[in-house]
Write an enzyme that holds these catalytic residues in place. Sequence first.
Site, PDB file in Angstrom:
ATOM      1  N   LYS A 163       0.844  -1.214   0.000  1.00  0.00           N
ATOM      2  CA  LYS A 163       0.000   0.000   0.000  1.00  0.00           C
ATOM      3  C   LYS A 163       0.871   1.252   0.000  1.00  0.00           C
ATOM      4  CE  LYS A 163      -1.678   1.443   4.165  1.00  0.00           C
ATOM      5  NZ  LYS A 163      -1.282   2.805   4.519  1.00  0.00           N
ATOM      6  N   ASN A 164       1.888   1.256   0.870  1.00  0.00           N
ATOM      7  CA  ASN A 164       2.666   2.487   1.037  1.00  0.00           C
ATOM      8  C   ASN A 164       3.648   2.750  -0.091  1.00  0.00           C
ATOM      9  OD1 ASN A 164       1.199   3.003   3.274  1.00  0.00           O
ATOM     10  ND2 ASN A 164       2.770   2.395   4.764  1.00  0.00           N
ATOM     11  N   CYS A 220      -4.398  12.559  12.734  1.00  0.00           N
ATOM     12  CA  CYS A 220      -5.221  11.372  12.510  1.00  0.00           C
ATOM     13  C   CYS A 220      -5.151  10.499  13.748  1.00  0.00           C
ATOM     14  CB  CYS A 220      -4.780  10.630  11.265  1.00  0.00           C
ATOM     15  SG  CYS A 220      -3.276   9.716  11.505  1.00  0.00           S
ATOM     16  N   ARG A 237       0.799  14.432  13.229  1.00  0.00           N
ATOM     17  CA  ARG A 237       1.281  14.304  11.852  1.00  0.00           C
ATOM     18  C   ARG A 237       1.439  15.638  11.117  1.00  0.00           C
ATOM     19  NH1 ARG A 237      -0.872   8.788   9.368  1.00  0.00           N
ATOM     20  NH2 ARG A 237       1.167   8.898   8.418  1.00  0.00           N
ATOM     21  N   ASP A 259       5.047   0.702  12.170  1.00  0.00           N
ATOM     22  CA  ASP A 259       3.875  -0.004  11.631  1.00  0.00           C
ATOM     23  C   ASP A 259       3.791  -1.444  12.133  1.00  0.00           C
ATOM     24  OD1 ASP A 259       3.242   2.262  10.287  1.00  0.00           O
ATOM     25  OD2 ASP A 259       3.867   1.558   8.321  1.00  0.00           O
ATOM     26  N   ARG A 301      -8.312  -0.618   5.323  1.00  0.00           N
ATOM     27  CA  ARG A 301      -7.461   0.378   4.656  1.00  0.00           C
ATOM     28  C   ARG A 301      -6.123  -0.228   4.224  1.00  0.00           C
ATOM     29  NH1 ARG A 301      -5.888   4.224   8.435  1.00  0.00           N
ATOM     30  NH2 ARG A 301      -4.514   4.687   6.733  1.00  0.00           N
TER      31      ARG A 301
HETATM   32  C1  EPZ Z   1       4.543   6.834   6.378  1.00  0.00           C
HETATM   33  O1  EPZ Z   1       3.817   7.903   6.953  1.00  0.00           O
HETATM   34  C2  EPZ Z   1       3.600   5.662   6.283  1.00  0.00           C
HETATM   35  N1  EPZ Z   1       2.483   6.022   5.423  1.00  0.00           N
HETATM   36  C3  EPZ Z   1       3.120   5.260   7.662  1.00  0.00           C
HETATM   37  O2  EPZ Z   1       2.332   4.085   7.542  1.00  0.00           O
HETATM   38  C4  EPZ Z   1       4.335   4.940   8.534  1.00  0.00           C
HETATM   39  O3  EPZ Z   1       3.886   4.671   9.853  1.00  0.00           O
HETATM   40  C5  EPZ Z   1       5.303   6.113   8.554  1.00  0.00           C
HETATM   41  O4  EPZ Z   1       5.669   6.479   7.195  1.00  0.00           O
HETATM   42  C6  EPZ Z   1       6.598   5.835   9.305  1.00  0.00           C
HETATM   43  O5  EPZ Z   1       7.225   4.731   8.749  1.00  0.00           O
HETATM   44  C7  EPZ Z   1       2.610   5.956   4.106  1.00  0.00           C
HETATM   45  O6  EPZ Z   1       3.652   5.617   3.556  1.00  0.00           O
HETATM   46  C8  EPZ Z   1       1.409   6.262   3.297  1.00  0.00           C
HETATM   47  P1  EPZ Z   1       6.709  10.242   8.337  1.00  0.00           P
HETATM   48  P2  EPZ Z   1       4.396   9.396   6.928  1.00  0.00           P
HETATM   49  O7  EPZ Z   1       6.529  11.514   7.581  1.00  0.00           O
HETATM   50  O8  EPZ Z   1       5.062   9.618   5.637  1.00  0.00           O
HETATM   51  C9  EPZ Z   1       7.151  13.456  11.854  1.00  0.00           C
HETATM   52  C10 EPZ Z   1       0.464   2.702   7.846  1.00  0.00           C
HETATM   53  O9  EPZ Z   1       0.059   2.134   8.904  1.00  0.00           O
HETATM   54  N2  EPZ Z   1       7.001  14.474  10.806  1.00  0.00           N
HETATM   55  O10 EPZ Z   1       7.946   9.440   8.108  1.00  0.00           O
HETATM   56  O11 EPZ Z   1       3.301  10.308   7.313  1.00  0.00           O
HETATM   57  C11 EPZ Z   1       5.833  12.738  12.128  1.00  0.00           C
HETATM   58  O12 EPZ Z   1       5.003  13.453  13.000  1.00  0.00           O
HETATM   59  C12 EPZ Z   1       0.932   4.137   7.906  1.00  0.00           C
HETATM   60  O13 EPZ Z   1       0.484   2.155   6.751  1.00  0.00           O
HETATM   61  C13 EPZ Z   1       7.192  15.796  11.105  1.00  0.00           C
HETATM   62  O14 EPZ Z   1       7.482  16.175  12.252  1.00  0.00           O
HETATM   63  O15 EPZ Z   1       5.455   9.296   8.104  1.00  0.00           O
HETATM   64  C14 EPZ Z   1       6.304  11.429  12.699  1.00  0.00           C
HETATM   65  O16 EPZ Z   1       6.591  11.599  14.063  1.00  0.00           O
HETATM   66  C15 EPZ Z   1       0.596   4.825   9.163  1.00  0.00           C
HETATM   67  N3  EPZ Z   1       7.042  16.733  10.122  1.00  0.00           N
HETATM   68  C16 EPZ Z   1       7.613  11.182  11.943  1.00  0.00           C
HETATM   69  O17 EPZ Z   1       7.996  12.441  11.399  1.00  0.00           O
HETATM   70  C17 EPZ Z   1       6.731  16.380   8.845  1.00  0.00           C
HETATM   71  O18 EPZ Z   1       6.622  17.269   7.981  1.00  0.00           O
HETATM   72  C18 EPZ Z   1       7.516  10.141  10.828  1.00  0.00           C
HETATM   73  O19 EPZ Z   1       6.562  10.562   9.872  1.00  0.00           O
HETATM   74  C19 EPZ Z   1       6.551  15.027   8.534  1.00  0.00           C
HETATM   75  C20 EPZ Z   1       6.692  14.077   9.536  1.00  0.00           C
END
Ligand code: EPZ
Length: 416
Positions: A22-23, A116, A121, A305, A397
């Site tokens: 999915k991701n 969410c 996020r 995850d 999802r």
């Molecule tokens: C991706 O989310 C995945 N989603 C998530 O999977 C996964 O948990 C996550 O990466 C971490 O591996 C998809 O790929 C669609 P991040 P993403 O930006 O991209 C902080 C699932 O269950 N952050 O790496 O949103 C954030 O708050 C989902 O399939 C900032 O501070 O994750 C978090 O603490 C859920 N500022 C950390 O970074 C930003 O601008 C990691 O987030 C962006 C992120």
Amino acid sequence: MAKYRIRGEQKLEGDIRVKGAKNSALPVLAAVLLSEKPVILHDIPKLIDIDNMVLILSSIGCKIKREGNTLIVDPSSVNSWVIPDKYVKEIRSSIVMLGAVLARMKKALITYPGGCEIGQRPINLHLQGLKKLGVKINDSHGYLECQADRLVGANIHLDYPSVGATENIMLAATKAEGTTVIRNAAKEPEIIDLQNFINSMGGRVAGAGSNTITIKGVESFHGSEYRVLPDRIVAGTYLAAAAITGSEITISNVNFEHIQSMVTKLREAGCSIINFNNSVRIKAPTRLRAIEHTKTYPYPGFPTDMQALLMSMLTVAQGTSIITENIFENRFKHVPEMIRMGANIRTEGKIAVIQGVNRLKGAQVNASDLRGGAALVLAGLNAEGETIVENIHHIDRGYEGLEQKLRSLGADIERL
Ligand code: EPZ
């Protein structure tokens, strides 16, 4: 709202195949917008999140046909840069459309995705990176109005290796003038898949999988036929299902390298695991052993995850295990539900201490996010008696046919 009824204590046995990730599929679908030529994508899982992404692409002018797990996408008549609010609210990862729409149209309008189930996020890193490429962003009344006269390559250092920010910047930079370098980039396998897909359409991206990604802007892209990589989190879910039920199963279409951190934990818990021909075979002991301390980190660290899935196994392991969730602040919502099932878990902030019990007990529990919901299903497979998992739309999802796959392995699970 749909629910699962699970009658636990059944051993699992047999073979299953994991579909595409999915991701990976989500950013790859966004990346189709870079081209004006048709693209064929294979092994795209049938999931609510993917359906919503398809609806977003259709709403801005893409023509899309699904044949089983193949999507044929014709992006030649894309005519809108407005990403409809209702889908952004449904599927938070649609934020990745921002970089792709900007690359294609030089402007984009998207509602601010907000928090969410699993945390606040923020998207500050996405926006900082896009601004460096020359995008002007007006953040007003909950909308992001983005516009760039020109997209220009830049040196971007991410404060944190965010997956979504890395993807959004990669996408926007593909058509920028000159070269973009992203430092402290995310290293997840899905980033490599996005690079490979972009390059299959004529892009010039290098370095994905390391912490420095270089994107040379190109003027136009051609069509492509591409297969997305196997879902490592789904593979990890079935491994954990075998572990919590003391079973022996084989999972095919697995990239063993991508699940190393989970395999290490499963072996520590006493499972024997072998890897052959893109498949993995797991044999779990009658009783798992506790795992001293697991901390979630960006790839190649232990994935957030998989945290809830690992926790479900550890609720029935012999001894005390500790898990620290470092990535998302609200990712312990499955804990009170597991406690309802007889688990002995204490949490303080981002730390959970799990004292293993012999067996869980069936109960009525609530899935409040995707992976936490799947973890409750695993708990139900172990539990004595009947477990009802409510609100399984969260699970839909991210898992195609979870109950059919588990049933084919011998589990007693049905959708009500
Ligand atoms: C991706 O989310 C995945 N989603 C998530 O999977 C996964 O948990 C996550 O990466 C971490 O591996 C998809 O790929 C669609 P991040 P993403 O930006 O991209 C902080 C699932 O269950 N952050 O790496 O949103 C954030 O708050 C989902 O399939 C900032 O501070 O994750 C978090 O603490 C859920 N500022 C950390 O970074 C930003 O601008 C990691 O987030 C962006 C992120």
